[in-house]
Design a protein around this motif. Structure first.
Motif, PDB file in Angstrom:
ATOM      1  N   MET A  93       2.560  -3.118   6.392  1.00 25.53           N
ATOM      2  CA  MET A  93       1.652  -2.877   5.650  1.00 25.53           C
ATOM      3  C   MET A  93       0.373  -1.946   6.223  1.00 25.53           C
ATOM      4  O   MET A  93       0.204  -2.204   7.219  1.00 25.53           O
ATOM      5  CB  MET A  93       0.901  -4.153   4.791  1.00 25.53           C
ATOM      6  CG  MET A  93       1.797  -4.988   4.122  1.00 25.53           C
ATOM      7  SD  MET A  93       2.363  -4.274   2.563  1.00 25.53           S
ATOM      8  CE  MET A  93       4.259  -4.175   3.137  1.00 25.53           C
ATOM      9  N   GLY A  94      -0.107  -1.175   5.347  1.00 18.25           N
ATOM     10  CA  GLY A  94      -1.218  -0.274   5.824  1.00 18.25           C
ATOM     11  C   GLY A  94      -2.459  -0.962   4.985  1.00 18.25           C
ATOM     12  O   GLY A  94      -2.469  -1.541   4.205  1.00 18.25           O
ATOM     13  N   ASP A  95      -3.538  -0.231   5.549  1.00 15.46           N
ATOM     14  CA  ASP A  95      -4.979  -0.759   4.974  1.00 15.46           C
ATOM     15  C   ASP A  95      -4.914  -0.476   3.483  1.00 15.46           C
ATOM     16  O   ASP A  95      -5.680  -1.508   2.683  1.00 15.46           O
ATOM     17  CB  ASP A  95      -6.182   0.124   5.533  1.00 15.46           C
ATOM     18  CG  ASP A  95      -6.540  -0.235   6.872  1.00 15.46           C
ATOM     19  OD1 ASP A  95      -5.727  -1.255   7.597  1.00 15.46           O
ATOM     20  OD2 ASP A  95      -7.248   0.485   7.587  1.00 15.46           O
ATOM     21  N   GLN A  96      -4.368   0.509   2.662  1.00 14.09           N
ATOM     22  CA  GLN A  96      -4.615   0.534   1.446  1.00 14.09           C
ATOM     23  C   GLN A  96      -3.661  -0.461   0.601  1.00 14.09           C
ATOM     24  O   GLN A  96      -4.239  -0.891  -0.340  1.00 14.09           O
ATOM     25  CB  GLN A  96      -4.249   2.015   0.988  1.00 14.09           C
ATOM     26  CG  GLN A  96      -4.843   3.002   1.604  1.00 14.09           C
ATOM     27  CD  GLN A  96      -4.894   4.327   0.884  1.00 14.09           C
ATOM     28  OE1 GLN A  96      -5.282   4.230  -0.172  1.00 14.09           O
ATOM     29  NE2 GLN A  96      -4.611   5.331   1.767  1.00 14.09           N
ATOM     30  N   MET A  97      -2.789  -0.940   1.050  1.00 10.63           N
ATOM     31  CA  MET A  97      -2.126  -2.241   0.544  1.00 10.63           C
ATOM     32  C   MET A  97      -2.958  -3.326   0.351  1.00 10.63           C
ATOM     33  O   MET A  97      -2.917  -4.186  -0.266  1.00 10.63           O
ATOM     34  CB  MET A  97      -0.791  -2.474   0.958  1.00 10.63           C
ATOM     35  CG  MET A  97       0.393  -2.441   0.498  1.00 10.63           C
ATOM     36  SD  MET A  97       0.583  -1.746  -1.029  1.00 10.63           S
ATOM     37  CE  MET A  97       0.923  -3.187  -2.019  1.00 10.63           C
ATOM     38  N   GLU A  98      -3.721  -3.630   1.669  1.00 11.85           N
ATOM     39  CA  GLU A  98      -4.603  -4.708   1.900  1.00 11.85           C
ATOM     40  C   GLU A  98      -5.668  -4.756   0.612  1.00 11.85           C
ATOM     41  O   GLU A  98      -6.037  -5.660   0.097  1.00 11.85           O
ATOM     42  CB  GLU A  98      -5.395  -5.033   3.222  1.00 11.85           C
ATOM     43  CG  GLU A  98      -6.212  -5.863   3.427  1.00 11.85           C
ATOM     44  CD  GLU A  98      -6.584  -6.479   5.150  1.00 11.85           C
ATOM     45  OE1 GLU A  98      -5.601  -5.988   5.590  1.00 11.85           O
ATOM     46  OE2 GLU A  98      -7.279  -7.184   5.108  1.00 11.85           O
ATOM     47  N   ILE A  99      -6.252  -3.307   0.449  1.00 14.72           N
ATOM     48  CA  ILE A  99      -7.183  -3.212  -0.588  1.00 14.72           C
ATOM     49  C   ILE A  99      -6.669  -3.409  -1.916  1.00 14.72           C
ATOM     50  O   ILE A  99      -7.178  -4.129  -2.526  1.00 14.72           O
ATOM     51  CB  ILE A  99      -7.805  -1.741  -0.682  1.00 14.72           C
ATOM     52  CG1 ILE A  99      -8.546  -1.513   0.914  1.00 14.72           C
ATOM     53  CG2 ILE A  99      -8.767  -1.314  -1.676  1.00 14.72           C
ATOM     54  CD1 ILE A  99      -8.633   0.020   1.089  1.00 14.72           C
ATOM     55  N   MET A 100      -5.381  -2.780  -2.229  1.00 16.08           N
ATOM     56  CA  MET A 100      -4.877  -3.097  -3.425  1.00 16.08           C
ATOM     57  C   MET A 100      -4.505  -4.546  -3.969  1.00 16.08           C
ATOM     58  O   MET A 100      -4.573  -4.874  -5.082  1.00 16.08           O
ATOM     59  CB  MET A 100      -3.744  -2.254  -3.713  1.00 16.08           C
ATOM     60  CG  MET A 100      -3.829  -0.799  -3.681  1.00 16.08           C
ATOM     61  SD  MET A 100      -2.408   0.156  -4.153  1.00 16.08           S
ATOM     62  CE  MET A 100      -2.282   1.423  -2.821  1.00 16.08           C
ATOM     63  N   THR A 101      -4.185  -5.202  -2.861  1.00 14.55           N
ATOM     64  CA  THR A 101      -3.828  -6.422  -2.899  1.00 14.55           C
ATOM     65  C   THR A 101      -5.112  -7.537  -2.792  1.00 14.55           C
ATOM     66  O   THR A 101      -5.100  -8.814  -2.740  1.00 14.55           O
ATOM     67  CB  THR A 101      -2.716  -7.205  -2.101  1.00 14.55           C
ATOM     68  OG1 THR A 101      -3.104  -7.299  -0.862  1.00 14.55           O
ATOM     69  CG2 THR A 101      -1.377  -6.180  -2.261  1.00 14.55           C
ATOM     70  N   ASN A 102      -6.216  -7.070  -2.819  1.00 17.19           N
ATOM     71  CA  ASN A 102      -7.437  -7.939  -2.651  1.00 17.19           C
ATOM     72  C   ASN A 102      -7.333  -8.859  -1.395  1.00 17.19           C
ATOM     73  O   ASN A 102      -7.731  -9.884  -1.136  1.00 17.19           O
ATOM     74  CB  ASN A 102      -7.757  -8.348  -3.903  1.00 17.19           C
ATOM     75  CG  ASN A 102      -9.265  -8.989  -3.914  1.00 17.19           C
ATOM     76  OD1 ASN A 102     -10.263  -8.171  -3.278  1.00 17.19           O
ATOM     77  ND2 ASN A 102      -9.514 -10.223  -4.531  1.00 17.19           N
TER      78      ASN A 102
END
Ligand SMILES: O=C(O)CCC(=O)C(=O)O
Ligand SMILES: [Fe+2]
Length: 176
Positions: A93-102
């Protein structure tokens, strides 16, 4: 690889009880897929030199093929070795998946050790939203128990890169 990313994005959405295309829509029609092949030569002083410094990826997620062990992921004060499984693609996982999955999926800090016995080759495919596309937490993952952790951002990969070069994480720049 496009097929693999489609399957992966849909599987991640359904695992979170979200509409299956929600992440694909965030990545956009012209999502970026960049491949990098990395050669880690064997090294005389593996205790002194890392193959790759600790970092997170600024991607949505990264697909990784590796021919040798060496990759480690950090969790709660400990480094964990990623096993080598023949022909398997490791999805990081990259940072943008962390953002998209809250914040449900975490973008882990990882590093590569060097090895005095063997060379190592990896192929990393960095999958990120299309240029200029705004991304943010899925509405279905924001609620009273889990308030919004991140704001909407675009071109996060560039912000990430600026911080990365200074040995820093960039995720705080996306905090709500
Ligand atoms: O070579 C690897 O196994 C990891 C590469 C990596 O983490 C990266 O290029 O961001
Ligand atoms: Fe990485």
């Amino acid at each position: 690889m496009k097929m693999v990313t489609e399957l992966t994005s849909k599987a991640m959405a359904t695992s979170l009880n979200l509409e299956e295309n929600c992440f694909l829509n965030q990545f956009g029609e012209r999502a970026m897929l960049q491949a990098r092949s990395i050669y880690y030569s064997k090294c005389q002083g593996p205790d002194l030199i890392l193959g790759l410094k600790p970092h997170t990826d600024g991607t949505g997620y990264t697909l990784l093929l590796q021919d040798e062990v060496g990759l480690q992921v950090f969790n709660k004060d400990k480094w964990y070795a990623v096993p080598k499984i023949s022909h398997a693609i490791f999805i990081l996982m990259g940072d943008q998946m962390e953002i998209m999955t809250n914040g449900v999926f975490k973008s882990p800090v990882h590093r590569v050790l060097s090895n005095s016995e063997r060379d190592r080759v990896s192929i990393a495919m960095f999958y990120a939203p299309e240029k200029g596309k705004e991304i943010g937490p899925e509405d279905g993952l924001v609620n009273d128990e889990r308030p919004r952790l991140f704001k909407k951002v675009k071109d996060y990969a560039y912000t990430h890169w600026e911080y990365y070069q200074r040995g820093m994480r960039a995720l705080h720049t996306a905090k709500a």
